[in-house]
Motif scaffolding. Structure first.
Motif, short mmCIF file in Angstrom:
data_model
loop_
_atom_site.label_atom_id
_atom_site.label_comp_id
_atom_site.label_asym_id
_atom_site.label_seq_id
_atom_site.Cartn_x
_atom_site.Cartn_y
_atom_site.Cartn_z
N ASN A 218 0.83 -1.20 0.00
CA ASN A 218 0.00 0.00 0.00
C ASN A 218 0.86 1.25 0.00
N VAL A 219 0.33 2.30 -0.57
CA VAL A 219 0.93 3.63 -0.47
C VAL A 219 -0.11 4.55 0.15
N GLY A 220 0.29 5.29 1.19
CA GLY A 220 -0.64 6.18 1.87
C GLY A 220 -0.08 7.58 2.00
N LYS B 93 2.31 5.91 11.09
CA LYS B 93 3.52 6.15 11.87
C LYS B 93 4.65 6.65 10.97
N ALA B 94 4.80 6.02 9.80
CA ALA B 94 5.86 6.44 8.87
C ALA B 94 5.66 7.88 8.41
N LEU B 95 4.40 8.28 8.27
CA LEU B 95 4.11 9.65 7.86
C LEU B 95 4.45 10.66 8.95
N ARG C 219 9.95 10.25 0.46
CA ARG C 219 10.25 11.68 0.56
C ARG C 219 10.23 12.36 -0.81
N ASN C 220 9.97 13.67 -0.79
CA ASN C 220 9.92 14.43 -2.04
C ASN C 220 11.25 15.15 -2.27
N ALA C 221 11.27 16.05 -3.24
CA ALA C 221 12.52 16.72 -3.63
C ALA C 221 13.12 17.55 -2.51
N SER C 222 12.30 18.05 -1.60
CA SER C 222 12.81 18.85 -0.48
C SER C 222 13.23 18.00 0.70
N GLY C 223 13.05 16.69 0.60
CA GLY C 223 13.41 15.79 1.68
C GLY C 223 12.31 15.57 2.70
N ARG C 224 11.16 16.21 2.50
CA ARG C 224 10.04 16.05 3.42
C ARG C 224 9.29 14.74 3.13
N ALA D 174 6.46 12.69 2.05
CA ALA D 174 5.30 12.98 1.22
C ALA D 174 4.29 11.85 1.24
N ALA D 175 4.75 10.65 1.60
CA ALA D 175 3.89 9.47 1.58
C ALA D 175 4.61 8.36 2.32
N ALA D 176 4.00 7.20 2.36
CA ALA D 176 4.63 6.03 2.96
C ALA D 176 4.23 4.79 2.18
#
Length: 258
Positions: free
Chosen positions: A104-106, A144-146, A208-213, A215-217
């Motif tokens: 799954n992707v959340g 939790k990963a988010l 993580r996205n381009a900024s390192g934040r 974005a999903a799990a």
């Protein structure tokens, strides 16, 4: 600044669609009216309009209503416009096929986790899809990963002081949640061991996205009986590698300091 008052007709139409979405199958107009608290005639007019726009479908034999083509098309367009879904879909599908379990992707939506992708391996067939469904952040590995990058104060502000209990294994205090997430950050993945449903086990890693934040799990889940004899470390390595590959696809080009 003044706020625009809600449009009653749109709210009522949304309530009709929500009732249809929450049902287990086709529903009669009278049952929809009862579920949303409107009169039968008002509900009938709403259904007629929604049917003409193909947002609902009426069975010609039973006269029961179900979600229509336009809703499915709109949902598909929404997913296709989402960069996380586009980047992770193929990778998550391959992961599910390779490990034989559910992948799954959340993503986060306020205080919930919403499924964007759901793929089943040969060991985890289901009769329904999880796409669009919500899970609590504190009781799911995806949630939790988010939250891995959030401080305890930020998590309290997001979730509130009271954490709902779903099983005897659910984490229900912020102190315990913080300890769990510290351990998770150290190994690179989060665990959900019967915290949301008995017999269910799940591991998840951040995307993580381009900024390192975050974005999903991405998660791998299955029944405890399916995972009892699996090499968890090897499974987690596979999970992290795929999550990192998706992150690179979203533009992340450097490691993130912890």
């Amino acid at each position: 600044m003044a706020t625009t008052p809600p449009n009653q007709s749109i709210e009522r139409a949304a309530a009709v669609l929500g009732a249809l979405g929450a049902s287990d199958g086709a529903v009669r107009a009278s049952d929809i009216a009862r579920a949303i608290g409107l009169g039968t005639s008002t509900t009938g007019r709403l259904l007629a309009t929604l049917e003409s726009l193909e947002y609902v479908r009426r069975d010609p034999e039973t006269q029961a209503y179900s979600v229509g083509r336009a809703v499915l098309e709109l949902a598909s367009q929404g997913l296709n416009h989402n960069p996380v879904h586009r980047e992770s879909r193929s990778a998550a599908q391959e992961l599910a096929h390779r490990v034989g379990l559910t992948a799954n992707v959340g993503v986060q939506d306020t205080a919930s986790c919403i499924y964007l992708c759901h793929f089943e391996g040969s060991l985890a067939p289901k009769s329904h899809t999880m796409i669009g469904m919500r899970q609590p952040m504190h009781a799911s590995a995806l949630g939790k990963a988010l939250m891995l990058d959030l401080s305890e104060d930020e998590r309290r502000a997001l979730l509130g002081d009271d954490l709902a209990r779903y099983t005897d294994h659910t984490i229900t205090t912020h102190d315990a949640l913080t300890a769990d997430l510290v351990a998770s950050a150290g190994r690179g993945w989060c665990e959900e061991n019967q915290e949301l449903a008995l017999g269910r086990f799940c591991i998840a890693a951040p995307i993580r996205n381009a900024s390192g934040r975050i974005a999903a799990a991405l998660s791998i889940s299955g029944r405890l009986t399916q995972l009892r004899d699996r090499d968890l470390d090897s499974l987690a390595e596979d999970l992290i590698e795929v999550a990192d590959r998706i992150s690179v696809g979203l533009g992340m080009i450097s490691a993130v300091a912890h």
